[in-house]
Design a protein around this motif. Structure first.
Motif, PDB file in Angstrom:
ATOM      1  N   ARG A 165       0.818  -1.211   0.000  1.00 29.12           N
ATOM      2  CA  ARG A 165       0.000   0.000   0.000  1.00 29.12           C
ATOM      3  C   ARG A 165       0.853   1.262   0.000  1.00 29.12           C
ATOM      4  NH1 ARG A 165      -4.983   1.207  -1.736  1.00 29.12           N
ATOM      5  NH2 ARG A 165      -4.279   3.309  -2.229  1.00 29.12           N
ATOM      6  N   GLU A 166       1.954   1.222   0.707  1.00 28.01           N
ATOM      7  CA  GLU A 166       2.821   2.402   0.784  1.00 28.01           C
ATOM      8  C   GLU A 166       3.372   2.761  -0.602  1.00 28.01           C
ATOM      9  OE1 GLU A 166       6.902   3.780   3.135  1.00 28.01           O
ATOM     10  OE2 GLU A 166       5.665   2.152   3.931  1.00 28.01           O
ATOM     11  N   GLN A 167       3.782   1.731  -1.352  1.00 22.51           N
ATOM     12  CA  GLN A 167       4.284   1.971  -2.704  1.00 22.51           C
ATOM     13  C   GLN A 167       3.164   2.434  -3.630  1.00 22.51           C
ATOM     14  OE1 GLN A 167       7.498   1.289  -4.718  1.00 22.51           O
ATOM     15  NE2 GLN A 167       8.046   2.154  -2.744  1.00 22.51           N
ATOM     16  N   MET A 168       1.985   1.889  -3.459  1.00 25.13           N
ATOM     17  CA  MET A 168       0.840   2.356  -4.254  1.00 25.13           C
ATOM     18  C   MET A 168       0.610   3.840  -4.024  1.00 25.13           C
ATOM     19  SD  MET A 168      -1.966  -0.711  -3.817  1.00 25.13           S
ATOM     20  CE  MET A 168      -3.221   0.200  -4.727  1.00 25.13           C
ATOM     21  N   ASP A 169       0.606   4.241  -2.763  1.00 21.72           N
ATOM     22  CA  ASP A 169       0.388   5.655  -2.436  1.00 21.72           C
ATOM     23  C   ASP A 169       1.499   6.524  -3.020  1.00 21.72           C
ATOM     24  OD1 ASP A 169      -1.888   4.951  -1.069  1.00 21.72           O
ATOM     25  OD2 ASP A 169      -0.940   4.960   0.907  1.00 21.72           O
ATOM     26  N   ALA A 170       2.736   6.003  -2.986  1.00 24.38           N
ATOM     27  CA  ALA A 170       3.862   6.769  -3.531  1.00 24.38           C
ATOM     28  C   ALA A 170       3.698   6.956  -5.041  1.00 24.38           C
ATOM     29  CB  ALA A 170       5.177   6.053  -3.229  1.00 24.38           C
ATOM     30  N   LEU A 171       3.252   5.898  -5.722  1.00 23.38           N
ATOM     31  CA  LEU A 171       3.050   5.998  -7.177  1.00 23.38           C
ATOM     32  C   LEU A 171       1.900   6.949  -7.489  1.00 23.38           C
ATOM     33  CD1 LEU A 171       3.744   5.127 -10.030  1.00 23.38           C
ATOM     34  CD2 LEU A 171       2.354   3.064  -9.694  1.00 23.38           C
ATOM     35  N   LEU A 172       0.821   6.864  -6.723  1.00 24.73           N
ATOM     36  CA  LEU A 172      -0.319   7.757  -6.944  1.00 24.73           C
ATOM     37  C   LEU A 172       0.045   9.201  -6.629  1.00 24.73           C
ATOM     38  CD1 LEU A 172      -3.119   5.488  -5.424  1.00 24.73           C
ATOM     39  CD2 LEU A 172      -2.818   6.089  -7.843  1.00 24.73           C
ATOM     40  N   ALA A 173       0.948   9.402  -5.646  1.00 26.94           N
ATOM     41  CA  ALA A 173       1.357  10.766  -5.274  1.00 26.94           C
ATOM     42  C   ALA A 173       2.102  11.464  -6.415  1.00 26.94           C
ATOM     43  CB  ALA A 173       2.234  10.717  -4.026  1.00 26.94           C
ATOM     44  N   ARG A 174       2.611  10.675  -7.359  1.00 21.74           N
ATOM     45  CA  ARG A 174       3.300  11.273  -8.502  1.00 21.74           C
ATOM     46  C   ARG A 174       2.302  11.731  -9.563  1.00 21.74           C
ATOM     47  NH1 ARG A 174       7.370   7.311 -10.781  1.00 21.74           N
ATOM     48  NH2 ARG A 174       7.973   9.153 -11.998  1.00 21.74           N
ATOM     49  N   ASP A 175       1.035  11.544  -9.285  1.00 24.45           N
ATOM     50  CA  ASP A 175      -0.057  12.097 -10.087  1.00 24.45           C
ATOM     51  C   ASP A 175      -0.090  11.575 -11.531  1.00 24.45           C
ATOM     52  OD1 ASP A 175      -2.306  13.570 -10.531  1.00 24.45           O
ATOM     53  OD2 ASP A 175      -1.286  15.498 -10.690  1.00 24.45           O
TER      54      ASP A 175
END
Length: 525
Positions: free
Chosen positions: A156-166
């Motif tokens: 989940r943390e990596q998912m959020d990091a990827l999504l944070a890159r918009d």
């Protein structure tokens, strides 16, 4: 080398295959992980465990280059299937630490392979390298694939990091399918904020409409995203501008517009389609006629019929006339129905596909064209190839349903039961069924006798179907003949499943076919 191993195995050349397997295991280069994985697979298929061990002893996991992640993944799978746990772990460890992170799709593939291999420690090592921060965002498909892989890995943390890159800000709006694909990926990831950001870019107003299939996919995702405004906007654009070259999608759009309550747009698209749908594809006209009828667009139906689709339909094309005839009949277009029948489709229909002939026979019969029904039935009965038992079975069924007794007799006069080939037992079983349904007991017995004695036994499933067909037909003698051939063909498991055989042959079967005498384990001492 792998192809030659495969050919030798297929040819049953065991000695040559073993010799080549030994050479390959000892000398095959280890710098191509994909080729090494293929070789492991072929050695396993060839039943060459000694050569597999020799190849694994050369430690391919330690020598495989890591610059092609896809090849590394294939080798991982081959090592895992070979039961080489230590080598699998070693390669997984190297790959997790060193594969390049600039291709999201291959990282996603590697994550999946590690998860399937149960390599949790190596998955964590790979995730610790932060693939989400390194993935380029210029390929939407790869980004979505990585998102899915991260979700399946519980990262989940990596998912959020990827999504944070918009990624929603980077997907181009000039290609419809990537937009739909990203909306899907964001929905699966539960990324509502990113979904809203993408919708705020107003894709419904910007995506091209030149291919209606991805437009349909995007509409589906907009509905799933709960964006009523964007859905209606895209539907409105599509109704006015979508191409009409794909009748299935036009029909789908009409249905979507109707469900969205956009009746004015339904009328607009229906009017365009009725005026411009090409008539050289009668299937398109048939589909559109049905859709217009379901939409209550009587005016547009009349406009389409005024273009005289019955006069434009080619009569020598499969899967065409029957659909148009059926659509005209259901639309109550008697004049057009008569015009199409006046062109005598029964005399022109191709006879190379009996399924299509059966459909046309049914359509002619429902249209009340008895003379044409008889004509087509007579042509088919005279010309159906007896080399194709499936075609004969399909035609027998169609003639029976059409009540074409005379044409059935003409077909039987050609004696298909004596002439059809037996090389496809599954299809022979179907013909047996149709002969029985038609009440043709003598013909069925003749075919059953031939099949029981001569049908090939190299396909266990097909043989099982043939045994079942004979049993259901009450052909006891033929069933016994066929089942008596099974043990010699290596199908003893199927042999004892036949009613009565399990009890009769519980102690085995003698070489002469009789049941073995009772014995116990003590008799083997």
């Amino acid at each position: 080398m792998c192809s030659l191993l495969h050919l030798l195995r297929e040819a049953g050349a065991r000695e040559q295959m073993d010799a080549l397997a030994t050479r390959a295991a000892a000398h095959a280069p280890l710098d191509d992980p994909r080729a090494v994985g293929r070789l492991l697979y072929e050695l396993g298929e060839a039943g060459a465990p000694e050569q597999m061990d020799a190849l694994l002893a050369r430690d391919p996991a330690a020598h495989a280059p890591l610059d092609d992640t896809g090849s590394v993944v294939r080798l991982l799978g081959a090592l895992r299937e070979a039961g080489a746990r230590e080598q699998t772990d070693a390669l997984a460890t190297r790959a997790a630490a060193h594969v390049p992170l600039d291709d999201p799709s291959t990282i996603a593939w590697l994550l999946g392979a590690l998860r399937e291999a149960g390599a949790r420690e190596q998955m964590d090592a790979l995730l610790a390298r932060d693939p989400a921060a390194h993935a380029p965002l210029d390929n939407t498909y790869d980004v979505v694939w990585l998102l899915e892989a991260l979700e399946e890995a519980g990262a989940r943390e990596q998912m959020d990091a990827l999504l944070a890159r918009d990624p929603a800000a980077h997907v181009p709006l000039d290609d419809t399918y990537p937009v739909a694909r990203l909306l899907y990926g964001l929905r699966m990831a539960g990324a509502r904020e990113q979904t809203d950001a993408l919708l705020a870019r107003d894709p419904a107003a910007h995506v091209p409409l030149d291919d209606t299939y991805p437009v349909a996919q995007l509409l589906y995702e907009l509905v799933k995203a709960g964006s009523r405004e964007q859905t209606r906007a895209l539907l409105t654009r599509a109704a006015a501008h979508a191409p009409l070259d794909n009748p299935s999608t036009v029909v789908w759009l009409l249905e979507r517009l109707r469900k969205a309550g956009l009746q004015q747009r339904v009328d607009a698209l229906a009017t365009r389609a009725a005026a411009h749908t090409p008539l050289d594809d009668p299937r398109a006209a048939a589909q559109l006629l049905k859709a217009l009828g379901e939409a209550g667009a009587r005016e547009q139906m009349d406009a389409l019929l005024a273009r005289d689709p019955a006069a434009h339909a080619p009569l020598d094309t499969r899967y065409v006339v029957d659909r148009l005839l059926e659509a005209l009949w259901e639309a109550g277009a008697q004049e057009q129905t008569d015009a199409l029948l006046a062109r005598d489709p029964a005399a022109h229909a191709p006879l190379d596909d009996m399924y299509n002939v059966a459909r046309l026979l049914e359509a002619l019969r429902e249209a009340g064209a008895q003379e044409q029904t008889d004509t087509l039935a007579a042509r088919a009965a005279a010309h159906v190839s007896l080399d194709n038992p499936l075609a004969v079975a399909q035609l027998l069924k169609a003639l029976r349903e059409a009540g074409a007794r005379e044409q059935t007799d003409a077909l039987l006069a050609r004696d298909p039961a004596a002439h059809v080939p037996l090389d496809r037992p599954r299809v022979v079983a179907r013909l047996l069924y149709e002969l029985e349904e038609a009440g043709l007991q003598q013909r069925m017995d003749a075919l059953a006798t031939r099949a029981a004695a001569h049908a090939p036994l190299d396909d266990p499933r097909a043989v099982a179907q043939l045994v079942e067909a004979l049993r259901e037909a009450g052909a006891r003698e033929q069933t016994d003949t066929l089942t008596s051939r099974l043990p010699a063909a290596g199908l003893f498991d199927q042999f004892i499943q036949v009613e009565g055989n399990l009890e009769q042959f519980r102690f085995g079967r003698e070489p002469n076919g009789s049941a073995a005498s009772p014995w116990s384990w003590d008799d083997l001492e």
